[in-house]
Design an enzyme around this catalytic site. Structure first.
Site, PDB file in Angstrom:
ATOM      1  CG  ASP A 267    -110.620  36.502 -81.323  1.00 48.97           C
ATOM      2  OD1 ASP A 267    -110.435  35.993 -80.589  1.00 48.97           O
ATOM      3  OD2 ASP A 267    -111.522  37.019 -82.087  1.00 48.97           O
ATOM      4  CE  LYS A 268    -111.910  29.351 -81.414  1.00 46.83           C
ATOM      5  NZ  LYS A 268    -112.990  29.039 -82.194  1.00 46.83           N
TER       6      LYS A 268
ATOM      7  CG  ASP B 143    -110.213  40.247 -80.665  1.00 49.19           C
ATOM      8  OD1 ASP B 143    -109.842  39.402 -79.579  1.00 49.19           O
ATOM      9  OD2 ASP B 143    -111.168  40.200 -81.574  1.00 49.19           O
TER      10      ASP B 143
END
Length: 1291
Positions: free
Chosen positions: A466-467, A919
């Site tokens: 994930d960012k 996520d």
């Protein structure tokens, strides 16, 4: 646990607490294209198949089979339409909708043992030993007591069951915590406090500010004007941005009147439960009218109510039916690749065992027929055998088959799995106790939440990250700016006079003279504040624009002015203006008030030209002091196209600054303004109103008007915001890539934001040949774009291969002669293969140095088509040939599908890492899930296998703990199979001398405790503490990780080598003592060749030999290794004498008699020499002539240690941040469309230092933040005749 937790009340499989939801933005964010694709996707069969694909679990298959066998009733068909009547529990109960009770646990008291044993017996070895136990219960064929198998089997099952029970108990506790939360529910016209688990579909519930939404609700009324409410969706998409929802005007009038709300009996017809969070379709029938419902009127479970004192809503979906849970991935029973390989190996060993038993059976039948029948007085046949010679021999031989199956079963001992579980447990403790992965600021240690996947950490090939909150801190910081062609923000060291990177200890600019300043705001260039204080008009115009051109909402909280921004970018910009003296105070639908250094100003809001993804800019038209001005901010290329006559030098300098900012990974916006004529604006405003109410091509007409007025702008400057990366992210990514691991970023953010962060964290670099962007809206467009990418990838392949053949390929694979150069002696040793067999061949398209490769960026609406069965292989082929992959605007389900696609087709070990509920699905899908304890709750952590506090700790988790765990486990397995083949096959050789009667050569007690006491501790110490290289070198030389990528330390070939070595060892162990003691006589004249003495000698020599072998295998000696190795020999002698003399064993006196004779010591020494000398010679040959990378690093370790006293460590001054010129745009703005319209309608009242150049001849050494060694191992292209000294390792 956050409120996003939900699960089925009667689901079959465990589901996540706080399962993820869409990583895509809501419609209010202007992502209309993606929404439309999702809408069409639900109608397209192929896309619908992708959006709803959920692999069946083992339990689902089992239940389906049970239904077929027992003709059980099938579950009801899925809903096609949902009908709800508010405040009518009786009406709604007829449809049996799911309640809001969650169940994430796997077991109950009644189902624990059946389900747990079912899972455990999926491990083939457990099933094998259960069958073996049954055989041992049959007296005529068993030569060993069943206790030898029963106790270890029960131990393994009990330990595993206890661990699973504890884990499930934690899930029960988490479920109770969420189910017992309280919500205000309207029952019989009054608000009552009800637990979340008691909320039902159709209930009207009250939510208050900062509360989690308990279920999916239709918004009825709110405390804000026009039924508006604001929500934070961090649990859904990982973003803390505020999003707007609005109730129907008809229901908004209900307010908070409990009587009216209690009488509300609207009937809702809507879509059935589904996983699409960006789409909702339904109707509300009330008071004879019918109202359309869409996603703007829905509050989803997992959201948090913000800036809204209260709101009421009617429950539409609860429990498993909520969109949050519809996006949840199933919890899978995870096994490592080594576990799966062991299942295959066990099948092979069982086959080998059966062959040996068959051979012994045939041999026994022949021997009994030819010879044995004449010795029945001494060796009577079993009572089951008939009297006839042939028939009796046949029956005896058949019984011997099973007897040998029991005698030789230790070739795969049950203690193997006990040992593996103990090793994994201890390795998990080492992860938990590692202070280098302890985050002091948040008091968060690393934690291994599972004990079954440690060695898999050393084999990860793909990382899916994930960012937001994972790579970044989700904190935007005003870092630098350019005003009228002058750059501000660089910090110049007063000592050296150079620009350096500020640290935590660097003195920031003092803003305390401003009573509205924020203590947390840090800026390091005093000249900008001086310019503002001196009345510089350019800087005043710059900050005035920042304080006026936005959609931020102010509020007073605890006596302090707080901002609620729709995007963190806007919050950072308005905050910067505030600290420099331009304070945004308040706004109304028609005005905005700011305070400047010259006093308070009230600007009349005439029009807001809102931001969207196509315009990439926003403007506001204001009147102040009789003047009308348009203020604009947006992407550099967009604004530059609309500039008027600007001084060329100013524009050139601004462009130069923008390139510098972009090169530093900062998010940039360009600011401009325009003076408007009153008459022209009034005429334009009239046309704007006509277009806004047009029913035909409204958007096109408005866009044309916006284009018209946003021309001939005057350039003010540019902003540079740092989306603060977590500490050490670029260095971590560089090391992971250098180790051969591919990193894919899967984020719900916009394309520009994702690309910008890609450059910031060095996943993308300016050295890339090309960055492919796939953003088609139809299957044909996506297919064409992917084919073009494939063509571009294939065209330069010949040149790239030739280039890599000369340089990087040979360095990575070490397929040509290279030289180890000593910087101290100047010596070198030629190596035909610098890494030998330990390094996988490099993908021709990849490039460890980060230059010359390709990258792929694909949008969520394109990914919908790319994941269809028709295009998934094409997409995967393109993605796997790219150095970096970024998927933006993706939903949590799409994240999981991307991970599953790689798992299915690449057969690679995958790792997913994230910090939010969005996520969870991909964390569950991947082989290994890592959760980050971030700002978005604990959903990712609770669903993960490992939890860490920062992304940078992933480097140590993989390159140190993962690599060591894999290395240790593989060495343990190789040794374990070796020592057990050596032990068990002695019985096979003895069968040639005992008439194949299944008599054992060893004492039964020795057989029972050989693996438990005599040889267990040394190999356990090796598997827990051994290191081929130190942790410092593991981080400094990431290429050491690559053997795990191809299973090189333990595979079928390595097992065969170990088994063959054990086979040869057993033969030598039997033949040498047999030759020594055959017809042997002591000096006193008595015979010493009896069976018991011979068995005691072979057993003792066996223990000595395998102990010497563990000494050769141990690379890193600790005091515990010494204690275990030498203690095991002492324990063997002690227990042998204790058992035989104290407990009266049948072999009493045999070992003592043997040890009193010289024959024993000669036999032991000869056996050790025969077996150990070839091993030493073989290893020294390969270390000297064909060293692996680990051999070279160990040699360097020894050399560094020898040179340490004569060398002073060289400390370098920290260098400034590299400022590479970039030709790309640094524009990124996390904003959404719609807020400007709501305001005017009156409805709502640092760049990390780049990596050092990675030399192609640096032995895979990276620019990581790990400590640097005093010297470096270097490969040169020319061989040398000087040989490398040093032994096999640190011993």
């Amino acid at each position: 646990m956050a409120a996003g937790t939900a699960a089925a009340d009667d689901g079959d499989d465990m589901e996540t607490s706080g399962s993820p939801a869409s990583g895509q933005s809501s419609p209010a964010e202007g992502n209309g294209e993606t929404i439309e694709m999702c809408r069409r996707g639900s109608e397209d069969p192929e896309v619908a198949e992708v959006l709803t694909r959920q692999p069946a679990t083992a339990k689902e298959r089992l239940l389906a089979g049970a239904r077929r066998v027992f003709r059980l009733k099938e579950p009801p068909p899925p809903e096609t339409e949902r009908r709800i009547r508010a405040n009518d529990l009786e009406y709604n109960s007829q449809f049996q909708y799911a309640n809001n009770f969650i169940k994430t646990y796997k077991y109950t008291v009644l189902t624990f043992w059946p389900l747990n044993l079912f899972e455990q017996f999926q491990r083939l070895a457990n099933f094998y030993f259960a069958c073996l136990l049954v055989l041992q219960l049959i007296g005529p064929i068993s030569s060993l007591t069943p206790i030898t198998t029963l106790l270890p089997l029960l131990g393994v099952l009990s330990v595993t069951a206890a661990k699973d029970a504890y884990d499930d108990y934690q899930r029960h506790r988490n479920d109770r915590q969420v189910n017992n939360r309280v919500s205000l529910v309207l029952r019989h016209g009054k608000l009552t406090r009800e637990q979340w688990s008691n909320v039902r579909v159709g209930d009207v519930i009250r939510m208050e500010n900062d509360q989690f939404v308990a279920a999916d609700l239709l918004l009825l009324s709110t405390s804000e004007p026009n039924g508006l409410s604001y929500i934070e969706t961090a649990e859904l998409d990982g973003e803390t941005n505020l999003k707007c929802r609005q109730a129907l005007p008809a229901t908004a009038e209900l307010g908070q009147d409990e009587t009216l709300l209690g009488k509300f009996d609207g009937k809702i017809n809507c879509e059935p439960p589904n996983n699409n969070l960006n789409k909702f379709e339904g109707t509300l029938e009330w008071n004879g009218k019918k109202f359309a419902l869409d996603n703007d009127k829905i509050l989803l479970r997992g959201c948090v109510l913000r800036n809204t004192q209260w709101c009421y809503g009617v429950v539409i979906f609860a429990g498993r039916d909520t969109k949050l849970m519809q996006n949840s991935g199933k919890t899978k029973f995870k096994r490592t690749s080594i576990d799966r390989l062991l299942n295959v190996i066990i099948l092979g060993i069982v086959g080998f065992l059966l062959l040996m038993c068959l051979f012994c059976t045939i041999a026994c039948g022949i021997w009994e027929t030819v010879t044995g029948q004449y010795f029945r007085v001494y060796l009577p046949w079993d009572a089951l055998a008939p009297e006839g010679a042939t028939a009796g021999a046949t029956v005896t031989a058949l019984l011997v088959f099973f007897s040998y199956a029991i005698v030789l079963n230790t070739v795969v001992p049950i203690s193997l799995y006990v040992s593996v579980e103990v090793i994994r447990l201890m390795q998990s403790f080492l992860i938990n106790w590692d202070l280098a992965m302890y985050h002091e600021k948040s008091d968060t240690p690393a934690k291994a939440r599972t004990t079954t996947l440690n060695e898999e950490l050393g084999q990860v090939q793909y990382i899916f990250s994930d960012k937001t909150g994972t790579l970044t801190q989700n904190i935007m910081v005003f870092n630098k700016c350019s005003i009228a062609g002058k750059n501000y923000g660089d910090f110049i060291d007063p000592v050296i006079g150079e620009v350096i990177e500020p640290t935590e200890d660097t003195q920031a600019v003092d803003f305390s003279a401003n009573d509205m300043y924020e203590p947390s705001f840090r800026f390091f260039d005093q000249t900008l504040l001086d310019a503002v204080n001196s009345g510089d008009e350019d800087s005043h115009m710059f900050f005035r624009l920042l304080s006026l051109c936005h959609t931020v909402m102010p509020e007073e909280k605890d006596g302090k002015l707080k901002y609620q921004a729709q995007s963190p970018d806007e919050d950072a910009l308005v905050s910067a203006a505030r600290n420099f003296g331009f304070v945004f105070l308040s706004r109304t639908p028609s005005s905005i008030t700011i305070r400047t250094p010259r006093g308070e100003e009230e600007h009349e809001v005439l029009c807001i030209l809102d931001f969207n993804n196509v315009r990439k800019r926003m403007s506001v038209i204001l009147r102040h002091g009789g003047k009308i001005r348009l203020y604009c901010k947006g992407a550099d290329n967009i604004v530059f196209e609309r500039l008027g006559n600007v001084e060329p030098e100013t524009k050139a300098r601004t462009e130069e600054h923008l390139q510098k900012f972009a090169g530093e990974g900062l998010r940039t916006l360009v600011l401009a303004y325009k003076e408007l004529d009153d008459a022209y604006f009034e005429e334009w405003k009239k046309r704007h109103h006509e277009a806004s109410v047009s029913l035909v091509e409204r958007d096109e007409k408005l866009d044309a008007l916006f284009e018209e007025i946003e021309k001939d702008l005057v350039l003010i400057g540019a902003t540079a915001i740092e989306d603060k990366l977590q500490d050490g992210v670029p260095q971590t990514i560089a090391n992971l890539i250098l180790a051969g691991i591919r990193l894919w970023v899967l984020t719900g953010d916009k394309q520009e934001t994702a690309i910008n962060i890609g450059y910031s964290c060095q996943l993308l670099t300016d050295d890339l040949q090309d960055v492919f962007v796939v953003e088609g809206h139809t299957m044909q467009d996506v297919e064409a774009e992917l084919n073009r990418c494939m063509d571009d990838l294939s065209r330069p392949s010949a040149d790239a291969k030739a280039h890599q053949h000369k340089q990087s390929l040979s360095v990575v694979t070490f397929s040509r002669p290279y030289v180890y150069v000593s910087p101290h002696r100047g010596g070198a040793a030629p190596t035909d293969e610098g890494y030998g067999h330990d390094t996988p061949e490099e993908d021709p398209t990849s490039n460890a140095s980060g230059s010359g490769g390709f990258a792929l960026v694909i949008n969520g609406h394109s990914l919908i088509w790319a994941l269809t069965s028709k295009l998934e292989r094409l997409f995967l082929d393109v993605a796997c040939q790219c150095q970096a992959v970024i998927c933006c605007r993706v939903t949590p389900l799409q994240k999981a599908l991307v991970v599953d696609l790689v798992k299915k087709h690449k057969k690679a070990v995958t790792l997913s890492i994230g910090d939010g509920a969005n996520d969870v699905s991909m964390i569950k899908t991947a082989h290994i899930g890592v959760g980050i304890s971030g700002q978005e709750g604990l959903q990712a952590v609770l669903s993960s296998d490992y939890s860490i506090a920062q992304f940078r700790y992933l480097e140590r988790l993989l390159l140190v703990h993962g690599r060591w765990s894999y290395y240790r486990m593989c060495k343990f397995l190789r040794y374990f199979f070796y020592k057990n083949f050596a032990f068990t096959l002695c019985h096979f050789w003895y069968s040639f001398f005992c008439g194949f009667s299944a008599q054992t050569v060893f004492d039964p007690m020795f057989i029972a405790v050989y693996n438990l006491f005599y040889t267990s501790m040394p190999v356990l110490a090796l598997a827990v503490f051994d290191q081929d290289v130190k942790e410092r070198q593991s981080l400094t030389y990431p290429k050491l990780y690559t053997p795990g990528l191809r299973d090189l330390f333990f595979n079928k070939l390595e097992f065969f080598k170990s088994a063959t070595y054990g086979f040869v060892t057993s033969l030598v162990l039997f033949i040498v003592p047999y030759g020594t003691y055959k017809d042997a006589v002591s000096p006193e004249g008595y015979t010493i060749s009896d069976h018991q003495l011979f068995g005691a000698v072979v057993a003792t020599v066996l223990v000595v030999v395998v102990t010497m072998q563990i000494c050769l295998d141990t690379t890193y000696w600790t005091w515990l290794n010494h204690l275990c190795v030498w203690g095991s020999l002492f324990t063997y002698i002690l227990l042998q004498f204790f058992y035989n003399y104290v407990l009266g064993g049948v072999y009493v006196g045999s070992l003592a008699m043997a040890m009193s004779e010289a024959n024993f010591w000669f036999c032991t020494l000869l056996t050790v020499i025969v077996l150990m000398v070839p091993v030493l010679a073989w290893r020294f040959y390969f270390v000297d002539l064909h060293p692996t990378l680990a051999d070279l690093v160990r040699a360097k370790q020894r050399e560094d240690k020898a040179q340490k006293r004569r060398m002073d460590e060289f400390q370098r001054t920290p260098s400034a941040r590299r400022r590479g010129r970039s030709v790309r745009s640094g524009y990124a703005f996390a904003h959404q469309e719609g807020f400007g319209r709501l305001i005017t309608s009156g409805k709502m009242m640092r760049r990390p230092p780049p990596l050092a150049s990675l030399s192609m001849f640096s032995l895979g050494r990276s620019g990581a933040s790990s400590p640097r060694a005093d010297t470096q191992v270097t490969f040169c292209a020319e061989p040398s005749s000087v040989s490398m000294g040093g032994g096999h390792g640190d011993r």
